[in-house]
Design a protein around this motif. Sequence first.
Motif, short mmCIF file in Angstrom:
data_model
loop_
_atom_site.label_atom_id
_atom_site.label_comp_id
_atom_site.label_asym_id
_atom_site.label_seq_id
_atom_site.Cartn_x
_atom_site.Cartn_y
_atom_site.Cartn_z
N ARG A 287 37.07 69.78 6.86
CA ARG A 287 35.95 69.28 6.02
C ARG A 287 35.19 70.33 5.31
N VAL A 288 34.35 69.84 4.33
CA VAL A 288 33.55 70.82 3.54
C VAL A 288 32.18 70.27 3.58
N VAL A 289 31.28 71.15 3.59
CA VAL A 289 29.84 70.80 3.65
C VAL A 289 29.12 71.32 2.54
N ILE A 290 28.43 70.75 1.77
CA ILE A 290 27.59 71.71 0.49
C ILE A 290 26.07 71.11 0.76
N ASP A 291 25.33 72.38 0.60
CA ASP A 291 23.92 72.19 0.53
C ASP A 291 23.47 72.17 -1.06
N ASN A 294 18.45 71.02 -2.57
CA ASN A 294 17.11 70.25 -3.13
C ASN A 294 16.91 69.22 -2.06
N ASP A 295 17.10 69.48 -0.88
CA ASP A 295 16.87 68.69 0.33
C ASP A 295 18.31 67.74 0.56
N TYR A 296 19.22 67.90 -0.28
CA TYR A 296 20.33 66.86 -0.20
C TYR A 296 21.53 67.80 0.28
N VAL A 297 22.50 67.23 1.17
CA VAL A 297 23.67 67.87 1.68
C VAL A 297 24.60 66.74 1.80
N THR A 298 25.82 67.26 1.25
CA THR A 298 27.05 66.33 1.13
C THR A 298 28.20 66.68 2.32
N LEU A 299 28.91 65.83 2.87
CA LEU A 299 29.97 66.24 3.77
C LEU A 299 31.33 65.65 3.30
N TYR A 300 32.43 66.13 3.11
CA TYR A 300 33.80 65.67 2.66
C TYR A 300 34.61 65.86 3.90
N ALA A 301 34.96 64.82 4.53
CA ALA A 301 35.91 65.13 5.90
C ALA A 301 37.49 64.66 5.55
N HIS A 302 38.27 64.63 6.72
CA HIS A 302 39.47 64.44 6.79
C HIS A 302 40.39 65.06 5.61
N LEU A 303 39.91 66.34 5.24
CA LEU A 303 40.76 66.88 3.98
C LEU A 303 42.19 67.47 4.57
N SER A 304 43.22 67.02 3.81
CA SER A 304 44.51 67.87 3.92
C SER A 304 44.48 69.30 3.67
#
Length: 354
Positions: A287-291, A294-304
């Motif tokens: 997974r990758v997590v991006i801050d 601006n008070d938002y954070v996104t997560l991208y999971a199950h990546l190959s």
Amino acid sequence: MVKWTRRLSLLLPLSIAWLLALWLSGPAVSRPALAAAGTPTPRSGTWGERLRGIKVTPTPAVAAADETDGHSVISTATFTYVVQLHDTPWSLAVEFGRNIESLACATAPYAPDPYNFRAGQTITIPALNTICHEVTMGETIDHVATLYGVTADSIVEITWNALRQPPHLLMTGQHLLVYQREGVEQPLIALPRRSLPRWDLSALPFDPAHPPDGTHVTPDGFYWQGVWPYGDGNFAWPLTGARMTQGFDQARHRALDLAVAAGTEVTAADNGTVVLAGWNSQGYGYRVVIDHNNDYVTLYAHLSNYYVQPGDVVEKGAVIGAVGSTGNSTGPHLHFELRDFGRLVDPAGFLPRR
């Protein structure tokens, strides 16, 4: 001579096989210092774990790689966890897919500083369908039950609350786990905002109306050279041509699952700074997590595969990884989470209509 010829005929294939295995197990391809949009350099393995010298054994994917109806199976039940060095409430909330304020109910109901975790301490990660309530002066258990639309008995039945004998008197500052009903939200807890240092526009080393290439200037006098690390809050879909196989559900799945062919490029939903990249043993897989700062954070999971490392500044649309089915997954898809002030929210409400 015949014996040596036979030995050589046996050793030569083995030597070739050994050299091939050695080449295949070599170091991953190096990644660029900055993840520019559309120009990924493939990188497998776990950069963060390599940095710390930890050997990681990935959990195999649950389903075959050619399935296209994948969805996530992230743990929603309560479980215990032993705090590791450098763990923080923020990092644990992201790793376990919980709201930050829920971790106030990770130690004990009467803990004076509920977020003060120590390495080696065993804490309890609350179930996804619970809310951590902080008792205010004069509150009773019936008042708390009414606030969240549940019965007082349902609060008493939760073992962690340690409400053993009636009349169940509550203390100011005490924490209670309460089952969350659909549509019932915990009051927002404001988190400190980050901000860039303020600059006097007259002191800028260039004309603010005509900044050099790669330099960004805001009306307030902030400026930044290179990729602007602050998102604008106008999120873009991290995939194109994907089909939603699982939507957002407060009690079971606080994310969107977007199914598409394995290997499809995953892009950053907005500008920001990569804070985590690598293997997650709680079900997310790679997974990758991006801050977005601006008070938002996104997560991208199950990546190959992933193409960034912590500290990289990425722009909206930058390719950060590839769709896979690692971790607890039933087929190739992207598990996409969005946090606002540390709380998981429905990404669909922040993305453009398609």
